[in-house]
Design an enzyme around this catalytic site. Sequence first.
Site, PDB file in Angstrom:
ATOM      1  N   GLN A  71      14.208  26.257  -0.277  1.00  0.00           N
ATOM      2  CA  GLN A  71      13.103  27.187   0.064  1.00  0.00           C
ATOM      3  C   GLN A  71      13.447  27.777   1.425  1.00  0.00           C
ATOM      4  O   GLN A  71      13.033  27.282   2.470  1.00  0.00           O
ATOM      5  CB  GLN A  71      11.773  26.427   0.083  1.00  0.00           C
ATOM      6  CG  GLN A  71      10.560  27.320   0.332  1.00  0.00           C
ATOM      7  CD  GLN A  71      10.052  28.042  -0.916  1.00  0.00           C
ATOM      8  OE1 GLN A  71      10.346  27.647  -2.026  1.00  0.00           O
ATOM      9  NE2 GLN A  71       9.289  29.107  -0.720  1.00  0.00           N
ATOM     10  N   ASP A 113      25.774  32.104 -11.145  1.00  0.00           N
ATOM     11  CA  ASP A 113      24.977  33.148 -10.493  1.00  0.00           C
ATOM     12  C   ASP A 113      25.635  33.531  -9.170  1.00  0.00           C
ATOM     13  O   ASP A 113      26.586  32.891  -8.720  1.00  0.00           O
ATOM     14  CB  ASP A 113      23.526  32.689 -10.260  1.00  0.00           C
ATOM     15  CG  ASP A 113      23.426  31.452  -9.367  1.00  0.00           C
ATOM     16  OD1 ASP A 113      24.408  31.103  -8.700  1.00  0.00           O
ATOM     17  OD2 ASP A 113      22.346  30.834  -9.356  1.00  0.00           O
ATOM     18  N   THR A 122      19.948  26.761 -15.149  1.00  0.00           N
ATOM     19  CA  THR A 122      20.946  27.773 -14.781  1.00  0.00           C
ATOM     20  C   THR A 122      22.249  27.483 -15.516  1.00  0.00           C
ATOM     21  O   THR A 122      22.829  28.358 -16.169  1.00  0.00           O
ATOM     22  CB  THR A 122      21.189  27.733 -13.250  1.00  0.00           C
ATOM     23  OG1 THR A 122      19.948  28.040 -12.599  1.00  0.00           O
ATOM     24  CG2 THR A 122      22.260  28.719 -12.829  1.00  0.00           C
ATOM     25  N   SER A 150      19.756  21.132 -10.930  1.00  0.00           N
ATOM     26  CA  SER A 150      18.408  20.569 -10.751  1.00  0.00           C
ATOM     27  C   SER A 150      17.730  20.457 -12.121  1.00  0.00           C
ATOM     28  O   SER A 150      17.829  19.431 -12.786  1.00  0.00           O
ATOM     29  CB  SER A 150      17.619  21.431  -9.765  1.00  0.00           C
ATOM     30  OG  SER A 150      16.320  20.919  -9.625  1.00  0.00           O
ATOM     31  N   ASP A 163       0.817  -1.223   0.000  1.00  0.00           N
ATOM     32  CA  ASP A 163       0.000   0.000   0.000  1.00  0.00           C
ATOM     33  C   ASP A 163       0.849   1.271   0.000  1.00  0.00           C
ATOM     34  O   ASP A 163       0.327   2.380   0.101  1.00  0.00           O
ATOM     35  CB  ASP A 163      -0.967   0.009   1.193  1.00  0.00           C
ATOM     36  CG  ASP A 163      -0.243  -0.012   2.532  1.00  0.00           C
ATOM     37  OD1 ASP A 163       1.020   0.042   2.535  1.00  0.00           O
ATOM     38  OD2 ASP A 163      -0.916  -0.069   3.584  1.00  0.00           O
ATOM     39  N   GLY A 164       2.182   1.110  -0.076  1.00  0.00           N
ATOM     40  CA  GLY A 164       3.051   2.295  -0.157  1.00  0.00           C
ATOM     41  C   GLY A 164       3.580   2.756   1.187  1.00  0.00           C
ATOM     42  O   GLY A 164       4.423   3.648   1.253  1.00  0.00           O
ATOM     43  N   LYS A 204      22.703  36.452 -13.182  1.00  0.00           N
ATOM     44  CA  LYS A 204      21.589  35.570 -13.607  1.00  0.00           C
ATOM     45  C   LYS A 204      20.231  36.235 -13.362  1.00  0.00           C
ATOM     46  O   LYS A 204      20.036  36.883 -12.345  1.00  0.00           O
ATOM     47  CB  LYS A 204      21.657  34.253 -12.822  1.00  0.00           C
ATOM     48  CG  LYS A 204      20.416  33.355 -12.949  1.00  0.00           C
ATOM     49  CD  LYS A 204      20.637  31.964 -12.365  1.00  0.00           C
ATOM     50  CE  LYS A 204      19.855  31.722 -11.108  1.00  0.00           C
ATOM     51  NZ  LYS A 204      19.952  30.339 -10.618  1.00  0.00           N
ATOM     52  N   HIS A 228      22.885  23.739   0.686  1.00  0.00           N
ATOM     53  CA  HIS A 228      22.620  24.995  -0.027  1.00  0.00           C
ATOM     54  C   HIS A 228      22.342  26.115   0.979  1.00  0.00           C
ATOM     55  O   HIS A 228      21.191  26.440   1.272  1.00  0.00           O
ATOM     56  CB  HIS A 228      21.444  24.813  -0.997  1.00  0.00           C
ATOM     57  CG  HIS A 228      21.228  26.025  -1.851  1.00  0.00           C
ATOM     58  ND1 HIS A 228      22.016  26.318  -2.941  1.00  0.00           N
ATOM     59  CD2 HIS A 228      20.366  27.054  -1.746  1.00  0.00           C
ATOM     60  CE1 HIS A 228      21.623  27.459  -3.471  1.00  0.00           C
ATOM     61  NE2 HIS A 228      20.615  27.924  -2.757  1.00  0.00           N
ATOM     62  N   ASP A 238      28.688  24.836  -9.954  1.00  0.00           N
ATOM     63  CA  ASP A 238      27.539  25.235  -9.116  1.00  0.00           C
ATOM     64  C   ASP A 238      27.320  24.161  -8.063  1.00  0.00           C
ATOM     65  O   ASP A 238      27.824  23.046  -8.204  1.00  0.00           O
ATOM     66  CB  ASP A 238      26.292  25.404  -9.990  1.00  0.00           C
ATOM     67  CG  ASP A 238      25.283  26.377  -9.385  1.00  0.00           C
ATOM     68  OD1 ASP A 238      25.469  26.807  -8.231  1.00  0.00           O
ATOM     69  OD2 ASP A 238      24.304  26.703 -10.081  1.00  0.00           O
TER      70      ASP A 238
END
Length: 299
Positions: free
Chosen positions: A99, A172, A230, A226, A40-41, A195, A131, A222
């Site tokens: 984020q 960037d 870039t 992803s 079922d995951g 950038k 990051h 970099d």
Amino acid sequence: MSKDSGTIVFALPGNEALAATLATTLKAPAGELTARRFPDGETYIRFHTPVAGRRVILACSLHHPDDKAMPLLFAASTARELGAASVGLAAPYLGYMRQDKRFNEGEAVTSALFAKILSLHIDWLVTVDPHLHRWHSLDEIYTVPGTVVAAAPLLAGWIRNNVEAPVLIGPDAESEQWVSAVAAIADAPHVVLEKIRRGDRDVSVSIPDPAVLRGRTPVLVDDIISTGRTMAAAAQHVVAQGLKPPVCIGVHAVFSGDAHQALLAAGASLVITTNTIPHPTNSVCVHSAVATAVAALKA
Ligand code: R5P
């Protein structure tokens, strides 16, 4: 807390090579752990090797973190329930670092939320080049000690051995910290591009002074590749200036969708990454550096 009976290393699925290097470096046994999905995951976890009283180290790189976090959190908290003296995490790639701000009203600042959840279940963390952009150190969001392993010496070594007359280029401003560190060790000049990102896959860049790149081999560096947009924009720009096709180097091979092909189509002569995330471009191994950092903690 139980009596300390030594260190033991466990691999979450896909992290067996790192766990083996940790075990060898630390002269510690590798324990047996089953982490699998029920039909079922949902996640099933079982420690086959006892952990009571032991300093447990979990090897688990956190790319695609939504899939990996539940098994990791269950394993870490089960180790504690079973009496582990401590639970540490060796995660060469630490997901959810990008984020780092509420860019739009109502957004989740997932870097801080993820750190909060993970910090509840582990006692320490070792990772490679997280990051850190608006956050300046892991301590700002993690409440457990975090050790950062720099990939720069490893990348600089690769460049020295493989690229003639390199000039390092950061695509960037955020890449400045990585590209300048690699350039200093590789004893090569570096520049950082300007950038503009208009969307997930809509990026443009420009070179402040193309003259400094003439006659050299451009090496784009970099932390994360992803979508690859870039670096692809940077590679295209370099080629459009009449410079040599660039070598593209990323610390973390996230490579979403067609990122690798996009880089090659943009004119990259070669794409190189470390193995913090498994990918065909992996050419630089970070496992010993991570294990050495973990050994230093133990000492
Ligand atoms: C910037 O935030 C990072 O240093 C990388 O430049 C960025 O994550 C690369 O993302 P993408 O490959 O999606 O352009």
